[in-house]
Structures are given as C-alpha cells and as structure tokens.
Design a protein around this motif. Sequence first.
Motif, short mmCIF file in Angstrom:
data_model
loop_
_atom_site.label_atom_id
_atom_site.label_comp_id
_atom_site.label_asym_id
_atom_site.label_seq_id
_atom_site.Cartn_x
_atom_site.Cartn_y
_atom_site.Cartn_z
N THR B 142 -31.14 -42.67 10.02
CA THR B 142 -29.69 -41.62 10.35
C THR B 142 -30.10 -40.65 11.67
O THR B 142 -31.23 -40.30 12.19
CB THR B 142 -29.74 -40.94 9.47
N GLN B 162 -25.16 -39.13 9.99
CA GLN B 162 -24.83 -40.65 10.35
C GLN B 162 -25.61 -42.01 10.59
O GLN B 162 -26.25 -41.80 11.19
CB GLN B 162 -24.41 -40.23 12.36
N LYS B 237 -16.87 -45.75 5.97
CA LYS B 237 -17.18 -44.29 7.33
C LYS B 237 -19.43 -45.44 8.21
O LYS B 237 -19.31 -44.41 9.14
CB LYS B 237 -18.31 -43.36 6.25
N MET B 238 -19.32 -45.64 6.85
CA MET B 238 -20.53 -46.85 7.87
C MET B 238 -20.38 -47.89 9.38
O MET B 238 -20.18 -47.72 9.84
CB MET B 238 -21.16 -47.55 6.71
N LYS B 240 -17.01 -47.24 10.86
CA LYS B 240 -16.97 -46.82 12.23
C LYS B 240 -18.38 -46.11 12.64
O LYS B 240 -18.19 -46.20 14.21
CB LYS B 240 -16.47 -45.61 11.81
N GLU B 241 -19.53 -45.45 12.22
CA GLU B 241 -20.47 -45.03 12.24
C GLU B 241 -21.03 -46.36 13.33
O GLU B 241 -22.06 -46.16 14.10
CB GLU B 241 -21.32 -44.51 11.27
#
Lengths: 311, 311
Positions: B142, B162, B237-238, B240-241
């Motif tokens: 992260t 993130q 979310k993953m 996107k990140e």
Amino acid sequence: MRVTALAGGVGGAKLADGLYRSPMINDLAVIVNIGDDFEHFGLTICPDLDTVCYTLAGIANPDTGWGQSEDTYAVIKTLERLGGPSWFKLGDKDIATHMERTRLLRARNRLSTVTAMLSRKWGIECCVLPASDDPVPTIVSTVEMGSLAFQEYFVKYQYQPQVVEFIFKNASKAQPAPGVLEAIEASDLIIFCPSNPWVSLDPILAIPGIREAVSSKRVIAISPIIGGKTVKGPAAKMFKELGIYPSALAVADHYRSLLEGILIDHADDALAGAIDRMGIKPLVTDTFMRHIPDRIRLAEEAIHFAKRNEQ
Amino acid sequence: MRVTALAGGVGGAKLADGLYRSPMINDLAVIVNIGDDFEHFGLTICPDLDTVCYTLAGIANPDTGWGQSEDTYAVIKTLERLGGPSWFKLGDKDIATHMERTRLLRARNRLSTVTAMLSRKWGIECCVLPASDDPVPTIVSTVEMGSLAFQEYFVKYQYQPQVVEFIFKNASKAQPAPGVLEAIEASDLIIFCPSNPWVSLDPILAIPGIREAVSSKRVIAISPIIGGKTVKGPAAKMFKELGIYPSALAVADHYRSLLEGILIDHADDALAGAIDRMGIKPLVTDTFMRHIPDRIRLAEEAIHFAKRNEQ
C-alpha cells in the motif's frame, strides 16, 4: 514480612490467596508450577498459573476447581458437535485467557512477561511468576499406558493409571524465570503451599537453581495430606503407588532437607512426634480451607508459626 | 453436468451455493481462495473456506457476511477486557471451527483433509477444496502503510489504504491441493464466481498448474462488478487504484484469455458489445443475489448459457 510461596493448583492457590489477603505480608511472590502446561487446539494452556491467578483475582470457579466463575460453554459445545476432543472442559472466558496468552507468546513475549501482563488486567497486586519461561512438561510414566502427558493422565484418564515415575522433561536445561531466584533471595520466609509434592512442587524444585536458593531460606510447608487422604487430586494415590504410605509424615519426609516446619491437620496429631524427631517442627492445626477466611487464618498461622520459631 | 467453481468470500459463496442447490449439477467441486488465511491468537483462520462452508451448510450469518448465524460473542468480549485485539470479530461457534481446524492441522493433517473432515461434520455433500495445502498469504502493498497482511488490510484497516500491488507470497512454490487439478480436469465447465478478481481468484490462479488446467477448459465468469461498483468489498476500489476503470468490461479483460463467456448485470448492458468484440460472450441478466432463489437462478443461467454456447 516478605514471603515467597511455591504453589500448584487448587490447594496451592487457596493458601496463596490467604497470604495475598493477609495484612501481615507486605511483599508476596507466588512461584507457580508449569509442569501441567500443554498445547490444546493450538492454544497454550497453563492450568496452575490460571488457577492461581483466577483465585487471587477472585474470579475462580469455586465449584469446579478450574476455570472462571460465571463462565459459559458455547465454544466447547460447538467443538463437541464438530467431533473435537472435549475431555478438557474449556469455558468461553477461559478460552479468551488461552487465546490472549497464546497471542502474546507468539509475539515473542516470555511466559513470565505474559503472566505479569494478564495479572495486571485481572487486578492482581502481587507477583505471580511461572517457575520458568522454558517448557518443562511433566511426563507421567504409568504401568497400564506407558508415558502420558500430564493433562492426559490427570484430566483425560482422571489419574487412574498407576504411576511408575514422573519425568520433568527438559528441567535440567530450563532456567528459572526472571524474578524467581530474586524473589526467593529477598524473602524472609518460603511457604510450600498444600500442593501435590510430586507433580506440583517437585517440578518447580527440579529447575536448576531453585532448590539451592530455597535451601538457604527458612521454609514452612502446609501438608496437602490430611488423615492419609488428599483434599483434592491424586497426591495420596501417588504416594501409595510409589510404595510410600500417604501421610503428613511422608510429606515432611519428602521435603526433609528443606523444611524448618510443617503445618499438619488435627487429624494427623499422632504424627507430630515423628515429624519432630525428623528435625522438622510440626504445628497441628485445622488445615482444611472451606471458605476464604480459612485461607487467611491458615496463611497467618504459618506466618505466626515461623515468627515463633525465630524467637 | 460436472462443474468446478473458483470462489472467494461472500459473493463466491453465494453463487457456489446456487450451484450446490441446483439439480442441474450432479458433481460440484468448489476451489476456494486461501490467500486470506492467517494466524490469530495462535489459531489458523481461513475466512474464505469458512464463508463457503458455512454458506453451503446453511449456517452462514446473513447479516455480517462472515461467521455463523445465531452465534454468541462471549470469548471476544472477554478478550477485549484483557486488552487483546478485537478487530477481527470472532463468534464463539466460529472460534470452535478455528480451534478444531488448528488441532487437526497440528496433528499433521493437510488443510484439504481438514476441510473435508469439517465439511462432513457440517453435512456438506459437495467437494470443497482449498486451492493449496501450502500457505500462500496475500500481501497488500500500500501507499500509506507499506506491506500489509491481507486481513490487516481488509478488516483492521477496512481496505482504506491505497493499493500499489498484490503479492501472492510463496505461490510459485505452492502445489495445488490434492483433488484440485483432478476436479478441474474432470469438469465440463469451470465457473469463476462473482468474487474479487484481484484478491480472491488471482491467488487461486497463481498456484502453478491451476491456470494451465483451467485454460484447457470452458470457463464462464460472473462479474462481481455491477454498474461500476461492487456488491461488497473493495474490488472496484482496487481497479481504480491500479489505474483501471472498474466495470464488468474490466473484469472480462482481467480474465481475458481464459473466458468463454461472462454474465454481466442489466446495469452494464452497454458494455456487452465491447465484451463481445473482446471475443468473450456476454450474457446480460440480473446478477445481484438477494435471496437463496436468486443464487440458484443465477447459477442455472450460467449453466444454460454454457449449454447454449456449446450448440
């Protein structure tokens, strides 16, 4: 008065509690047997440490002699349904102790550190010390079943197999936990609680350095044998199986070279003379601890006895 | 029809349950992610295996997405009072699972054997297989906190940090559990359940031999992303990140070379053309599973879809 007590399970815990509650003692350390410790379901379980701590914290289950009072049994019920072994009755609160202890040990804390951490959480204000941070598992060599791990012998087989001998595995390589020798050396008096001589106090004394430290101190024992029987547990049965008539005299003889005096029960009044001739001072009193005031009375009798001997 | 499903947690478990309950399938194996597995309080916890098994056994907690229904929390309450970590909410029945699993693993049983033993106790009549008997812990690298063990990232920090990348530690050295390759090879169809592609199915496919075995088979996926969002968990979310717009198209692309077809939600109707041009057959349907009948319907739609493709 500074006192260090050596203790095993229930009887030892009760007397330790009496010492703990007595205003006569301003500094108490309790050195606890770790020979019963074992791994179960991946958790490190220390039955004697828990019995002592739960008793001192006032949360011991008075009915069973193990575990916490007002505990529930949700986990063990489910474990039984899953076909897991249920011979060691684990309450839910008790499981929390074993889980947190195991977590702290896995995080590389020593058992003595973990015991101090848990003691603080339980509000215990004296020093409870495992005899060693090294595992020293007691193996019971039996006639019928060969070698058994202690809890198997004690709980699973209800101490029915006949004992040949006790092996304190790894004891010769173990070291006393930090604070153990220091506590003994700083004490005015050592108390051998009314615990099983064979499997509660001998495993403590088997750790190199502890017997030597104790032998330089004044030691008072309380006999766990009353009228040839034990209040709880297999001590009398063990004496018999090892060819010794179980009695307060046999207990005195067992610790012979270490003892200044021993408290024996009124039931064993007739043995006082023989104990005295052994060079050990006997005190005949009521050694059975029914309620909390009995614990304090007996603890204080031991202290008064030691003080009288000194004069 | 013989089917092997690859599954992670809640979404995967629900679809697996639909396959399990459907009379259309006479032989089902579910290969489950083990990348989330971890040790906590000395106990081996396998969150995805448990979610799948509890769901198939009909004892999953429908409100939380983890643990068993009608569970109690006596142990964790006591653990909190002892100052132990309480970020991983363990119910009492759930703790019994972890204790018995840990006991069986310590007795030198493989995880696949232990899973079969527990499955039998729970009355599960299909084959639930961990992807491997070797630990393959997922590490989440992260931005804010460096490398995190998966459950720390997922539960303790609620997947807020993130993501930089995922590391399937030891995966290259791991072997598929006994039965895994055999189940895939014997299957008419492989189903990729609507699980997180990054941290539920990729860790399974990362184990040498599994991707190869799957790639020789017909594979139908169900998109875990509906209208750019996940029903549960951090998959969107993953994406996107990691710089990918989260969509059913991105899911199809993620598995690109493996898929024959993918079930996507009505919300993603507009993506069907693009998926088709990718060489993957799309089926637009209702992919959200509210109740048990939805699970069966969706499972059977996937089967019918595969059968139609065959013709």
